[in-house]
Design a protein around this motif. Structure first.
Motif, PDB file in Angstrom:
ATOM      1  N   SER A 284      11.655   2.926  -6.320  1.00 53.71           N
ATOM      2  CA  SER A 284      12.543   1.765  -6.215  1.00 53.71           C
ATOM      3  C   SER A 284      12.211   0.958  -4.973  1.00 53.71           C
ATOM      4  O   SER A 284      11.652   1.472  -4.000  1.00 53.71           O
ATOM      5  N   PHE A 285      12.590  -0.317  -5.007  1.00 56.33           N
ATOM      6  CA  PHE A 285      12.402  -1.211  -3.867  1.00 56.33           C
ATOM      7  C   PHE A 285      13.725  -1.873  -3.536  1.00 56.33           C
ATOM      8  O   PHE A 285      14.456  -2.310  -4.432  1.00 56.33           O
ATOM      9  N   THR A 286      14.021  -1.951  -2.245  1.00 54.85           N
ATOM     10  CA  THR A 286      15.213  -2.648  -1.787  1.00 54.85           C
ATOM     11  C   THR A 286      14.816  -4.074  -1.426  1.00 54.85           C
ATOM     12  O   THR A 286      13.947  -4.290  -0.579  1.00 54.85           O
ATOM     13  N   ARG A 287      15.468  -5.052  -2.083  1.00 56.72           N
ATOM     14  CA  ARG A 287      15.140  -6.459  -1.858  1.00 56.72           C
ATOM     15  C   ARG A 287      16.412  -7.268  -1.648  1.00 56.72           C
ATOM     16  O   ARG A 287      17.497  -6.861  -2.049  1.00 56.72           O
ATOM     17  N   TYR A 288      16.210  -8.400  -1.033  1.00 56.03           N
ATOM     18  CA  TYR A 288      17.342  -9.285  -0.767  1.00 56.03           C
ATOM     19  C   TYR A 288      17.459 -10.341  -1.855  1.00 56.03           C
ATOM     20  O   TYR A 288      16.468 -10.912  -2.304  1.00 56.03           O
TER      21      TYR A 288
ATOM     22  N   LYS B   7       1.327   1.077 -12.919  1.00 54.84           N
ATOM     23  CA  LYS B   7       0.144   1.943 -12.738  1.00 54.84           C
ATOM     24  C   LYS B   7      -0.218   2.098 -11.263  1.00 54.84           C
ATOM     25  O   LYS B   7      -0.399   3.213 -10.768  1.00 54.84           O
ATOM     26  N   SER B   8      -0.348   0.983 -10.555  1.00 60.11           N
ATOM     27  CA  SER B   8      -0.748   1.046  -9.144  1.00 60.11           C
ATOM     28  C   SER B   8       0.340   1.676  -8.279  1.00 60.11           C
ATOM     29  O   SER B   8       0.042   2.329  -7.275  1.00 60.11           O
ATOM     30  N   LEU B   9       1.596   1.481  -8.654  1.00 58.89           N
ATOM     31  CA  LEU B   9       2.688   2.111  -7.904  1.00 58.89           C
ATOM     32  C   LEU B   9       2.581   3.627  -7.978  1.00 58.89           C
ATOM     33  O   LEU B   9       2.875   4.326  -7.004  1.00 58.89           O
ATOM     34  N   LEU B  10       2.163   4.141  -9.123  1.00 57.20           N
ATOM     35  CA  LEU B  10       1.949   5.581  -9.249  1.00 57.20           C
ATOM     36  C   LEU B  10       0.897   6.047  -8.248  1.00 57.20           C
ATOM     37  O   LEU B  10       1.107   7.029  -7.520  1.00 57.20           O
TER      38      LEU B  10
ATOM     39  N   VAL C  32       1.686   8.607  -5.055  1.00 60.93           N
ATOM     40  CA  VAL C  32       1.056   9.914  -4.870  1.00 60.93           C
ATOM     41  C   VAL C  32       0.384  10.002  -3.506  1.00 60.93           C
ATOM     42  O   VAL C  32       0.459  11.032  -2.825  1.00 60.93           O
ATOM     43  N   MET C  33      -0.263   8.907  -3.080  1.00 58.25           N
ATOM     44  CA  MET C  33      -0.987   8.914  -1.808  1.00 58.25           C
ATOM     45  C   MET C  33      -0.093   8.619  -0.604  1.00 58.25           C
ATOM     46  O   MET C  33      -0.559   8.636   0.529  1.00 58.25           O
ATOM     47  N   GLY C  34       1.189   8.357  -0.833  1.00 56.12           N
ATOM     48  CA  GLY C  34       2.096   8.072   0.282  1.00 56.12           C
ATOM     49  C   GLY C  34       1.835   6.733   0.934  1.00 56.12           C
ATOM     50  O   GLY C  34       1.998   6.582   2.150  1.00 56.12           O
ATOM     51  N   LEU C  35       1.450   5.742   0.144  1.00 57.59           N
ATOM     52  CA  LEU C  35       1.086   4.429   0.671  1.00 57.59           C
ATOM     53  C   LEU C  35       2.067   3.336   0.257  1.00 57.59           C
ATOM     54  O   LEU C  35       1.718   2.156   0.240  1.00 57.59           O
ATOM     55  N   LEU C  36       3.282   3.725  -0.083  1.00 60.92           N
ATOM     56  CA  LEU C  36       4.283   2.739  -0.480  1.00 60.92           C
ATOM     57  C   LEU C  36       4.771   1.946   0.730  1.00 60.92           C
ATOM     58  O   LEU C  36       4.800   2.462   1.850  1.00 60.92           O
ATOM     59  N   PRO C  37       5.188   0.689   0.538  1.00 64.46           N
ATOM     60  CA  PRO C  37       5.669  -0.124   1.661  1.00 64.46           C
ATOM     61  C   PRO C  37       7.003   0.376   2.201  1.00 64.46           C
ATOM     62  O   PRO C  37       7.666   1.231   1.605  1.00 64.46           O
ATOM     63  N   TYR C  38       7.411  -0.187   3.330  1.00 60.12           N
ATOM     64  CA  TYR C  38       8.595   0.300   4.054  1.00 60.12           C
ATOM     65  C   TYR C  38       9.884   0.168   3.252  1.00 60.12           C
ATOM     66  O   TYR C  38      10.837   0.935   3.455  1.00 60.12           O
ATOM     67  N   ASN C  39       9.955  -0.802   2.354  1.00 58.11           N
ATOM     68  CA  ASN C  39      11.201  -1.025   1.608  1.00 58.11           C
ATOM     69  C   ASN C  39      11.249  -0.246   0.298  1.00 58.11           C
ATOM     70  O   ASN C  39      12.103  -0.494  -0.542  1.00 58.11           O
ATOM     71  N   ALA C  40      10.322   0.695   0.131  1.00 58.27           N
ATOM     72  CA  ALA C  40      10.278   1.505  -1.093  1.00 58.27           C
ATOM     73  C   ALA C  40      10.918   2.864  -0.852  1.00 58.27           C
ATOM     74  O   ALA C  40      10.873   3.408   0.252  1.00 58.27           O
TER      75      ALA C  40
ATOM     76  N   TRP D  54      11.523   6.760  -3.171  1.00 55.74           N
ATOM     77  CA  TRP D  54      11.125   7.441  -4.406  1.00 55.74           C
ATOM     78  C   TRP D  54      11.900   8.732  -4.579  1.00 55.74           C
ATOM     79  O   TRP D  54      12.434   9.303  -3.624  1.00 55.74           O
ATOM     80  N   ASP D  55      11.947   9.166  -5.826  1.00 60.31           N
ATOM     81  CA  ASP D  55      12.630  10.402  -6.176  1.00 60.31           C
ATOM     82  C   ASP D  55      11.749  11.152  -7.159  1.00 60.31           C
ATOM     83  O   ASP D  55      10.965  10.556  -7.902  1.00 60.31           O
ATOM     84  N   GLY D  56      11.858  12.464  -7.170  1.00 60.09           N
ATOM     85  CA  GLY D  56      11.025  13.282  -8.031  1.00 60.09           C
ATOM     86  C   GLY D  56      10.262  14.304  -7.211  1.00 60.09           C
ATOM     87  O   GLY D  56      10.557  14.531  -6.037  1.00 60.09           O
ATOM     88  N   GLU D  57       9.271  14.915  -7.801  1.00 59.28           N
ATOM     89  CA  GLU D  57       8.478  15.928  -7.119  1.00 59.28           C
ATOM     90  C   GLU D  57       7.005  15.740  -7.436  1.00 59.28           C
ATOM     91  O   GLU D  57       6.645  15.431  -8.583  1.00 59.28           O
TER      92      GLU D  57
END
Length: 353
Positions: A20-24, A59-62, A66-74, A76-79
């Motif tokens: 998920s992403f938090t946006r204004y 696809k790219s978000l996956l 996995v690589m831990g490269l999501l932006p600061y406003n992202a 995630w949940d799961g394992e």
């Protein structure tokens, strides 16, 4: 390609991943957008898994998740598990760039002010690292002189091969490639993907992110079909030789849209996040849609693959309900009168989680 059987625990296992992403909206109001929902897949050693889908399907978000490269406003949940162990942030920092490597979509990841050789060696200057650099460049058809070039002096195909060489310099166990063939003509694209096939054949796991289904079927072992932020089907590449072997209506529509299969398009568009309903995300475009398709539907095993569709329940002898939640998996049930009661109870339980 390999046979339709793999032994051993998965190299990479993603369970019920949501991003998920938090946006204004406006000046002060925050809103959370869930762009990837309840996504599960696995990659085994020596296996190449291709994730295919249209732009914006997640696809790219996956790959970045996995690589831990999501932006600061992202968030995630799961394992996520690697070699059977939970992939924590601390463990990921140790593995990333060594055991787990990422081949990015954009060639801008190369430093324009650093020579190619230094980037492939990651700054190392030892004689051993130089020899290893020359060997890996030679493997991908690049001469020794390539080491002294800057990125702007490379062709598109050469740049792609440099990115691959940089990734495999450390002999990784898992390679994640995000759209490695954009802008390349067909022969060059095939050549690039053949390099990833070689990496898998050498024993590493490869997760290929691509929108090119035709090429993916030629090089991958399994195909995971994405649509609107989740996986709708998991099939063997060999299943794409016959539409009857495919499981989900969207996958069948992709099959019919391929030039050699009639080039037939399905009306409508992939929904935006605000348009996601409780049921199947493909329901508004599906010719076989019925009332229950607007109810929550979870992954089921069917004919050696996976499908997220109510129709799969009718066609298969054995179904798997993957309950919604972190790391939860349903039991295998044979179909029958008692099973319908069990599956209905599982659906009720899912709403209570």
């Amino acid at each position: 390609m390999k046979s339709n059987e793999y032994k051993g625990a998965p190299l990479l296992e993603v369970r019920n991943l949501s991003i998920s992403f938090t946006r204004y909206e406006g000046l002060w109001r925050q809103r959370k957008q869930c762009l990837v929902r309840d996504l599960s897949l696995e990659v085994k050693e020596g296996e190449m898994v291709a994730v295919v889908g249209s732009s914006g399907s997640g696809k790219s978000l996956l790959a970045h998740g996995v690589m831990g490269l999501l932006p600061y406003n992202a968030s995630w949940d799961g394992e996520i598990y690697y070699k059977g162990e939970l992939l924590t942030e601390k463990r990921l920092r140790k593995l990333r760039g060594r055991e787990m490597v990422f081949v990015p979509q954009s060639v801008s990841y190369l430093d324009p002010l650093m020579r190619v050789g230094e980037q492939v060696r990651k700054g190392a200057r030892s004689e051993k690292s130089r020899e290893q650099c020359q060997q890996v460049l030679k493997r991908y058809g690049l001469g020794k002189e390539t080491e002294t070039l800057y990125p702007f002096e490379l062709s598109g195909g050469m740049t792609r091969r440099i990115l691959i060489a940089t990734a495999v310099q450390e002999h990784p166990g898992l390679v994640i490639a995000d759209e490695p063939t954009p802008g390349l003509h067909l022969e060059a694209a095939k050549r690039v993907l053949s390099h990833f096939r070689e990496i898998a054949d050498d024993g590493a796991g490869v997760l290929l992110i691509t929108h090119d289904l035709e090429l993916a079927v030629q090089v991958a072992d399994r195909i995971v079909v994405f649509y609107a932020g989740t996986n709708l089907e998991e099939a063997w590449a060999a299943d794409f030789t016959d539409e009857k072997k495919l499981r989900h209506p969207y996958t069948k529509a992709l099959y019919r849209a391929m030039p050699q299969n009639g080039f037939k398009a399905v009306s409508g568009f992939q929904p935006y996040e605000k348009e996601f309903g409780e049921g199947c995300v493909f329901a508004p475009r599906c010719e076989a849609c019925e009332a229950r398709c607007h109810e929550p539907v979870y992954c089921r095993k069917l004919r050696g693959g996976m499908v997220r569709c109510w129709k799969g329940e009718e066609e298969g002898d054995v179904c798997e309900i993957r309950e919604k939640g972190r790391g939860q998996g349903g039991d295998l049930w044979e179909k029958g009168e008692d099973n319908e009661t069990k599956m209905n109870q599982a659906r009720v339980d899912n709403f209570l989680i």
